[in-house]
Scaffold this motif. Structure first.
Motif, PDB file in Angstrom:
ATOM      1  N   GLU A  39      51.633  27.128 -17.015  1.00 17.70           N
ATOM      2  CA  GLU A  39      51.374  25.921 -17.807  1.00 17.70           C
ATOM      3  C   GLU A  39      51.153  24.699 -16.909  1.00 17.70           C
ATOM      4  OE1 GLU A  39      50.646  25.983 -20.878  1.00 17.70           O
ATOM      5  OE2 GLU A  39      51.367  27.978 -21.399  1.00 17.70           O
ATOM      6  N   GLU A  42      47.697  24.624 -15.818  1.00 18.95           N
ATOM      7  CA  GLU A  42      46.782  24.156 -16.856  1.00 18.95           C
ATOM      8  C   GLU A  42      46.795  22.626 -16.960  1.00 18.95           C
ATOM      9  OE1 GLU A  42      47.584  26.361 -20.439  1.00 18.95           O
ATOM     10  OE2 GLU A  42      47.199  28.275 -19.431  1.00 18.95           O
ATOM     11  N   VAL A  43      47.937  22.011 -16.696  1.00 19.93           N
ATOM     12  CA  VAL A  43      47.981  20.542 -16.646  1.00 19.93           C
ATOM     13  C   VAL A  43      47.124  20.043 -15.495  1.00 19.93           C
ATOM     14  CG1 VAL A  43      49.427  18.509 -16.237  1.00 19.93           C
ATOM     15  CG2 VAL A  43      50.270  20.329 -17.689  1.00 19.93           C
ATOM     16  N   GLU A  45      44.578  21.495 -14.101  1.00 19.76           N
ATOM     17  CA  GLU A  45      43.162  21.692 -14.447  1.00 19.76           C
ATOM     18  C   GLU A  45      42.685  20.598 -15.404  1.00 19.76           C
ATOM     19  OE1 GLU A  45      40.213  25.041 -16.452  1.00 19.76           O
ATOM     20  OE2 GLU A  45      42.350  25.447 -16.263  1.00 19.76           O
ATOM     21  N   ALA A  46      43.508  20.290 -16.401  1.00 17.85           N
ATOM     22  CA  ALA A  46      43.136  19.244 -17.364  1.00 17.85           C
ATOM     23  C   ALA A  46      43.053  17.881 -16.682  1.00 17.85           C
ATOM     24  CB  ALA A  46      44.141  19.213 -18.519  1.00 17.85           C
ATOM     25  N   HIS A  61      37.484  17.674 -19.349  1.00 15.30           N
ATOM     26  CA  HIS A  61      38.658  17.573 -20.220  1.00 15.30           C
ATOM     27  C   HIS A  61      38.853  16.119 -20.623  1.00 15.30           C
ATOM     28  CE1 HIS A  61      39.414  21.441 -18.294  1.00 15.30           C
ATOM     29  NE2 HIS A  61      40.303  21.692 -19.244  1.00 15.30           N
ATOM     30  N   ASP A  65      43.688  16.398 -23.803  1.00 16.10           N
ATOM     31  CA  ASP A  65      43.936  17.730 -23.233  1.00 16.10           C
ATOM     32  C   ASP A  65      45.117  17.684 -22.270  1.00 16.10           C
ATOM     33  OD1 ASP A  65      41.723  18.887 -24.564  1.00 16.10           O
ATOM     34  OD2 ASP A  65      40.368  18.280 -22.934  1.00 16.10           O
ATOM     35  N   THR A  68      48.309  17.471 -24.294  1.00 15.89           N
ATOM     36  CA  THR A  68      48.624  18.772 -24.896  1.00 15.89           C
ATOM     37  C   THR A  68      49.219  19.717 -23.868  1.00 15.89           C
ATOM     38  OG1 THR A  68      46.898  18.528 -26.566  1.00 15.89           O
ATOM     39  CG2 THR A  68      47.605  20.787 -26.057  1.00 15.89           C
ATOM     40  N   GLU A  69      48.632  19.761 -22.686  1.00 18.15           N
ATOM     41  CA  GLU A  69      49.132  20.659 -21.648  1.00 18.15           C
ATOM     42  C   GLU A  69      50.521  20.234 -21.161  1.00 18.15           C
ATOM     43  OE1 GLU A  69      47.908  23.472 -21.165  1.00 18.15           O
ATOM     44  OE2 GLU A  69      45.929  23.201 -22.060  1.00 18.15           O
ATOM     45  N   ASP A  72      52.887  21.555 -23.582  1.00 19.18           N
ATOM     46  CA  ASP A  72      53.078  22.993 -23.369  1.00 19.18           C
ATOM     47  C   ASP A  72      54.064  23.259 -22.237  1.00 19.18           C
ATOM     48  OD1 ASP A  72      51.319  23.479 -25.419  1.00 19.18           O
ATOM     49  OD2 ASP A  72      49.671  24.181 -24.132  1.00 19.18           O
ATOM     50  N   VAL A  73      54.020  22.451 -21.174  1.00 14.86           N
ATOM     51  CA  VAL A  73      54.979  22.597 -20.071  1.00 14.86           C
ATOM     52  C   VAL A  73      56.397  22.336 -20.579  1.00 14.86           C
ATOM     53  CG1 VAL A  73      55.767  21.640 -17.861  1.00 14.86           C
ATOM     54  CG2 VAL A  73      53.330  22.056 -18.242  1.00 14.86           C
TER      55      VAL A  73
END
Length: 106
Positions: A39, A42-43, A45-46, A61, A65, A68-69, A72-73
């Protein structure tokens, strides 16, 4: 919302426990903690995408985004903590209090 936060995390954790792939059986704590790293990636990357840091991809992004990431973390970390200890809410609360106590004027 805060009062029902941990029960909602527990509902998600229970769902994951009952729907996990059989090959992931065993010490699920390892998989839950490793998922945090996924996760976090993904942060990153965003963030790259929101800032247009990759010239090949450009602005791929949005800041939504990223938000949201980040959520998720947080949720993934809470699920990992709840998997590692049945007293996750108290553990987190104690740690937060400790961190606040270390900040002058907080």
């Amino acid at each position: 919302m805060e009062d029902d936060l941990w029960p909602r995390v527990e509902r998600l954790r229970h769902w994951l426990d009952t729907h996990a792939a059989p090959e992931l059986a065993g010490d699920v704590r390892l998989w839950r903690v490793l998922k945090i790293s996924e996760e976090v990636g993904e942060v990153a990357e965003a963030m790259h995408g929101a800032m247009g840091a990759n010239p090949r991809k450009g602005a791929s992004h949005t800041w939504d985004d990223v938000h949201t990431e980040l959520c998720d973390v947080i949720v993934t970390s809470m699920m990992a903590l709840a998997t590692c200890t049945p007293d996750a809410a108290s553990v987190l609360d104690a740690r937060l209090r400790h961190l606040i106590d270390r900040v002058p004027g907080a």
